[in-house]
Design an enzyme around this catalytic site. Sequence first.
Site, mmCIF file in Angstrom:
data_model
loop_
_atom_site.group_PDB
_atom_site.id
_atom_site.type_symbol
_atom_site.label_atom_id
_atom_site.label_comp_id
_atom_site.label_asym_id
_atom_site.label_seq_id
_atom_site.Cartn_x
_atom_site.Cartn_y
_atom_site.Cartn_z
ATOM 1 N N ARG A 148 1.000 -1.227 -0.009
ATOM 2 C CA ARG A 148 0.064 -0.045 -0.139
ATOM 3 C C ARG A 148 0.820 1.307 -0.034
ATOM 4 N NH1 ARG A 148 -4.644 -1.774 -1.752
ATOM 5 N NH2 ARG A 148 -5.577 -3.401 -0.415
ATOM 6 N N HIS A 153 5.577 -9.492 -6.715
ATOM 7 C CA HIS A 153 4.130 -8.778 -6.991
ATOM 8 C C HIS A 153 4.612 -7.008 -6.647
ATOM 9 C CE1 HIS A 153 0.290 -7.824 -7.613
ATOM 10 N NE2 HIS A 153 -0.348 -8.946 -7.589
ATOM 11 N N TYR A 192 0.249 -2.345 -4.813
ATOM 12 C CA TYR A 192 -1.135 -2.151 -5.393
ATOM 13 C C TYR A 192 -1.228 -0.710 -5.872
ATOM 14 C CZ TYR A 192 -2.886 -6.597 -3.702
ATOM 15 O OH TYR A 192 -3.281 -7.975 -3.243
ATOM 16 N N HIS A 243 -0.734 -5.493 -11.476
ATOM 17 C CA HIS A 243 -1.730 -5.326 -12.149
ATOM 18 C C HIS A 243 -1.874 -3.925 -12.987
ATOM 19 C CE1 HIS A 243 -3.966 -6.423 -8.071
ATOM 20 N NE2 HIS A 243 -3.340 -7.495 -8.706
ATOM 21 N N GLU A 267 -1.197 -8.946 -15.128
ATOM 22 C CA GLU A 267 -2.137 -9.943 -14.596
ATOM 23 C C GLU A 267 -3.331 -9.784 -15.386
ATOM 24 O OE1 GLU A 267 -3.724 -10.684 -10.206
ATOM 25 O OE2 GLU A 267 -1.880 -10.036 -10.271
ATOM 26 N N ASP A 269 -5.072 -15.199 -13.470
ATOM 27 C CA ASP A 269 -5.572 -15.384 -12.067
ATOM 28 C C ASP A 269 -6.960 -15.846 -12.308
ATOM 29 O OD1 ASP A 269 -7.327 -14.450 -9.927
ATOM 30 O OD2 ASP A 269 -5.627 -13.550 -9.096
ATOM 31 N N HIS A 311 -9.940 -13.911 -11.190
ATOM 32 C CA HIS A 311 -10.150 -12.708 -12.085
ATOM 33 C C HIS A 311 -10.914 -13.118 -13.665
ATOM 34 C CE1 HIS A 311 -6.770 -10.239 -9.565
ATOM 35 N NE2 HIS A 311 -7.846 -10.675 -8.969
ATOM 36 N N HIS A 344 -2.197 -17.539 -10.730
ATOM 37 C CA HIS A 344 -2.791 -17.536 -9.504
ATOM 38 C C HIS A 344 -4.047 -18.146 -9.164
ATOM 39 C CE1 HIS A 344 -0.984 -12.904 -9.019
ATOM 40 N NE2 HIS A 344 0.013 -13.920 -8.581
ATOM 41 N N ASP A 352 -13.924 -9.571 -7.954
ATOM 42 C CA ASP A 352 -12.748 -9.875 -7.575
ATOM 43 C C ASP A 352 -12.540 -10.125 -5.944
ATOM 44 O OD1 ASP A 352 -9.985 -10.153 -7.015
ATOM 45 O OD2 ASP A 352 -9.478 -8.037 -7.386
ATOM 46 N N HIS A 390 -11.570 -13.168 -3.395
ATOM 47 C CA HIS A 390 -11.087 -14.413 -3.602
ATOM 48 C C HIS A 390 -11.680 -15.332 -2.507
ATOM 49 C CE1 HIS A 390 -6.986 -13.042 -5.699
ATOM 50 N NE2 HIS A 390 -8.195 -12.666 -6.161
ATOM 51 N N GLU A 445 -3.641 -17.144 -3.647
ATOM 52 C CA GLU A 445 -3.581 -16.063 -2.721
ATOM 53 C C GLU A 445 -4.921 -16.169 -2.049
ATOM 54 O OE1 GLU A 445 -1.789 -12.715 -5.795
ATOM 55 O OE2 GLU A 445 -3.635 -13.258 -6.294
#
Length: 277
Positions: free
Chosen positions: A37, A67, A70, A107, A142, A176, A179, A211, A224, A226, A256
Amino acid sequence: MLYIGNHTSSSKGYAAMGRQMVKNGGNTFAFFTRNPRGGNAKAIDPADVAKFLELAREHEFGKIVAHAPYTLNACAVKENLREFAKETFADDLKRMEFTPGNYYNFHPGSHVGQGIEVGIQKIAEVLNAVLTKEQTTTVLLETMSGKGSEVGSRFEELRAIMDLVEKKDKLGVCLDTCHVWDGGYDIVNDLDGVLNEFDRIIGLEHLKAIHLNDSMNGLGSHKDRHAKIGEGQIGLDALVRVIRHPALEGRPFILETPNDDEGWTREIALLRAKYAE
């Protein structure tokens, strides 16, 4: 061989991540390169990396999947956010060379009302600015669920980005399962058809990692959310078909799911047993 692991915390370093993954029953893993973040990145200890590389060889690890945070939005409206994306991208790619030959997943971004075409153009511009001939890392776009103004919920959008990138040999895709399901691709009833479409539009040779997630929502929901393996709308049987599909052989499968190490250990053991049946 099945390469499977979970997304783990990088706060204790590479060797600790590797040891935890062996304990979980895994032989690959994913991790955030920095605070997911924010922009902070922990200094890399070469001695720690050396211990991890030795452990990875000993336990026959597959490729690991870093990764991006975000907060990295390569097609943001504000120029300062796009500049942050470039700087973070470039720094992360330098850091990835401590563990050469692996994957860096991100992303693609949210166009925030600018439109898909503008978003695609801006993402490609950032990639063209940061990818280098010398890097050994493959950068993975992704697949996204399509919530809000996300770019990348359709295979055609990822292909359009790739077409605009100069160093195409440095690019790949991470699929993913949550996704693509939420994005409208029916991997439950037509996995072959989805992979054939991916191959036609992008090319399966570009599909580098998966993923592996169940989804709390239905096909085409664009949510989205999970779910744990076997506890969502995709279901265990469909996800086992994914890991056993011959077109995906040898790729790293990253969990994930909303879990802890105990839960991931159970999921990895379950999937290994199903894979071997």
